[in-house]
Design an enzyme around this catalytic site. Structure first.
Site, PDB file in Angstrom:
ATOM      1  N   VAL A  18       0.891  -0.864   0.022  1.00  0.00           N
ATOM      2  CA  VAL A  18       0.101   0.073  -0.142  1.00  0.00           C
ATOM      3  C   VAL A  18       0.867   1.173  -0.135  1.00  0.00           C
ATOM      4  CG1 VAL A  18      -1.791   1.264   1.278  1.00  0.00           C
ATOM      5  CG2 VAL A  18      -1.838  -1.053   1.104  1.00  0.00           C
ATOM      6  N   ASP A 129     -10.587   2.353  11.141  1.00  0.00           N
ATOM      7  CA  ASP A 129     -11.517   3.015  12.182  1.00  0.00           C
ATOM      8  C   ASP A 129     -10.830   3.035  13.682  1.00  0.00           C
ATOM      9  OD1 ASP A 129     -13.917   3.914  10.235  1.00  0.00           O
ATOM     10  OD2 ASP A 129     -13.867   1.724  10.189  1.00  0.00           O
ATOM     11  N   ARG A 157     -15.534   2.093  -4.935  1.00  0.00           N
ATOM     12  CA  ARG A 157     -15.800   0.756  -5.608  1.00  0.00           C
ATOM     13  C   ARG A 157     -17.379   0.697  -5.851  1.00  0.00           C
ATOM     14  NH1 ARG A 157     -12.609  -2.611  -0.789  1.00  0.00           N
ATOM     15  NH2 ARG A 157     -10.511  -2.805  -2.134  1.00  0.00           N
ATOM     16  N   HIS A 174     -22.959   9.385  -7.878  1.00  0.00           N
ATOM     17  CA  HIS A 174     -22.846  10.194  -6.626  1.00  0.00           C
ATOM     18  C   HIS A 174     -23.550   9.436  -5.572  1.00  0.00           C
ATOM     19  CE1 HIS A 174     -21.335  13.773  -8.781  1.00  0.00           C
ATOM     20  NE2 HIS A 174     -22.325  13.503  -9.491  1.00  0.00           N
ATOM     21  N   HIS A 181     -15.401   0.810   7.838  1.00  0.00           N
ATOM     22  CA  HIS A 181     -14.844   0.396   6.406  1.00  0.00           C
ATOM     23  C   HIS A 181     -14.358  -1.316   6.758  1.00  0.00           C
ATOM     24  CE1 HIS A 181     -11.911  -0.305   3.214  1.00  0.00           C
ATOM     25  NE2 HIS A 181     -10.728  -0.663   4.028  1.00  0.00           N
ATOM     26  N   THR A 235      -4.917  -5.935  -1.310  1.00  0.00           N
ATOM     27  CA  THR A 235      -5.455  -4.965  -2.193  1.00  0.00           C
ATOM     28  C   THR A 235      -4.452  -3.600  -1.875  1.00  0.00           C
ATOM     29  OG1 THR A 235      -6.742  -4.142  -0.367  1.00  0.00           O
ATOM     30  CG2 THR A 235      -7.669  -5.682  -1.576  1.00  0.00           C
TER      31      THR A 235
END
EC number: 1.1.1.27
Length: 328
Positions: A18, A129, A157, A174, A181, A235
């Site tokens: 990442v 979080d 996503r 939108h 998360h 990811t």
């Protein structure tokens, strides 16, 4: 918005998949004039190598000072971005990482603060979080100067998935994902729209599209990380670009509205937790949260998500090594 200084400095803590992807995104997009990369001592040479490799792209992008950094380099940084942490493995939830990553986070934040840093923290390590809350507690910073990536990637996503189904540009969709998360996140269907047209109304003109497909679409968004991890191990591209977008909003004092992990002070009926919702963000951090008026079902999902996060925080910070921070 206020006048901002010309030389913007970012310190990245964590040069894994990442972190290195985020650094690459900053170089590609010409964001910041200085980038320092911090790694643990045994991986310092990797940070040196990545800094050198990235610097070779500068002739194609824009000038930037890039180097392997140490914690003392945080002193005059505008932004410290934390991606370091134990990675999520196949079969693990983000919340399974709490125990491993709280200790890592405490070590990082303590050393950053000891440098004299007075900028903004941006947290991306999972569970984001929880670790955003931890960064707030360990740093003693005002809540507006501690930001988590939150549901920024989930929202991207979601918009992309809707765009593919509707055959439109994702930038014209939108819609938001809010909450944790993670597994308790939810889609804010009540305010989803395409170019200002309520999604429900827009779908009336779309053939062969039904409500069950929307449920499947959301579940695919919610579980996207598991799908990717099972296929490639991790990811990193999506979250890296999401972090670059947040970084630009902060350094350029955009007052952009982005879905982030932000401090709750009664907005949705709970306090002392960081959770994903839209917020205005600029050079001084969170300007203010944007409180979408949720319908009853969405309110229940938001409260359930917050309740789950709060229970994990309370349990984690009851342990002796973290209890002092929880009392601050």
């Amino acid at each position: 918005m206020t006048a901002t200084k010309q030389h913007k400095k970012v310190i990245l803590v964590g040069d894994g998949a990442v972190g290195s992807s985020y650094a690459f995104a900053l170089v590609n997009q010409g964001i910041a004039q200085e980038l320092g990369i911090i790694e643990i001592p045994q991986l310092f040479e990797k940070a040196v190598g990545d800094a050198l490799d990235l610097s070779h792209a500068l002739a194609f992008t824009s000038p930037k000072k890039i180097y392997a950094a140490k914690y003392e380099d945080c002193a005059d940084a505008d932004l410290v971005v934390i991606t370091a942490g134990a990675p999520q493995k196949p079969g693990e939830t983000r919340l399974d990482l709490v125990g491993k990553n709280l200790a890592i986070n405490k070590s990082i934040v303590t050393q950053v603060i000891e440098s004299g840093f007075n900028g903004i923290f941006l947290v991306a390590a999972n569970p984001v979080d929880i670790l955003t809350y931890a960064t707030w507690k360990f740093s003693g910073f005002p809540a507006e100067k501690v930001i988590g990536s939150g549901t920024s990637l989930d929202t991207a996503r979601f918009r992309q998935a809707l765009a593919e189904k509707l055959d439109v540009d994702a930038r014209s969709v939108h819609a938001y994902i809010m909450g944790e998360h993670g597994d308790s996140e939810f889609a804010v269907w009540s305010h989803a729209n395409v170019a200002g047209v309520n999604l429900e109304n827009y779908l009336q003109d779309v053939q062969n599209f039904n409500g069950e497909e929307l449920i499947d679409l959301f579940e695919g968004v919610r579980d996207a990380a598991y799908t990717i991890i099972n296929k490639k191990g991790a990811t990193f591209y999506g979250i890296a670009v999401a972090l670059a977008r947040i970084t630009k909003a902060i350094l350029d004092d955009e007052n952009a509205i982005l879905p982030l992990s932000v401090f709750q002070d009664g907005q949705y009926g709970f306090n002392e937790v960081f959770i994903g919702q839209p917020a205005i963000v600029g050079a001084h951090g969170i300007v203010r949260p944007v409180n979408i008026p949720l319908n009853d079902a969405e309110k229940q999902k938001m409260q359930a998500s917050a309740k789950e996060l709060k229970a994990i925080i309370d349990e984690a910070f009851s342990k002796e090594e973290f209890a002092a921070a929880a009392r601050n």
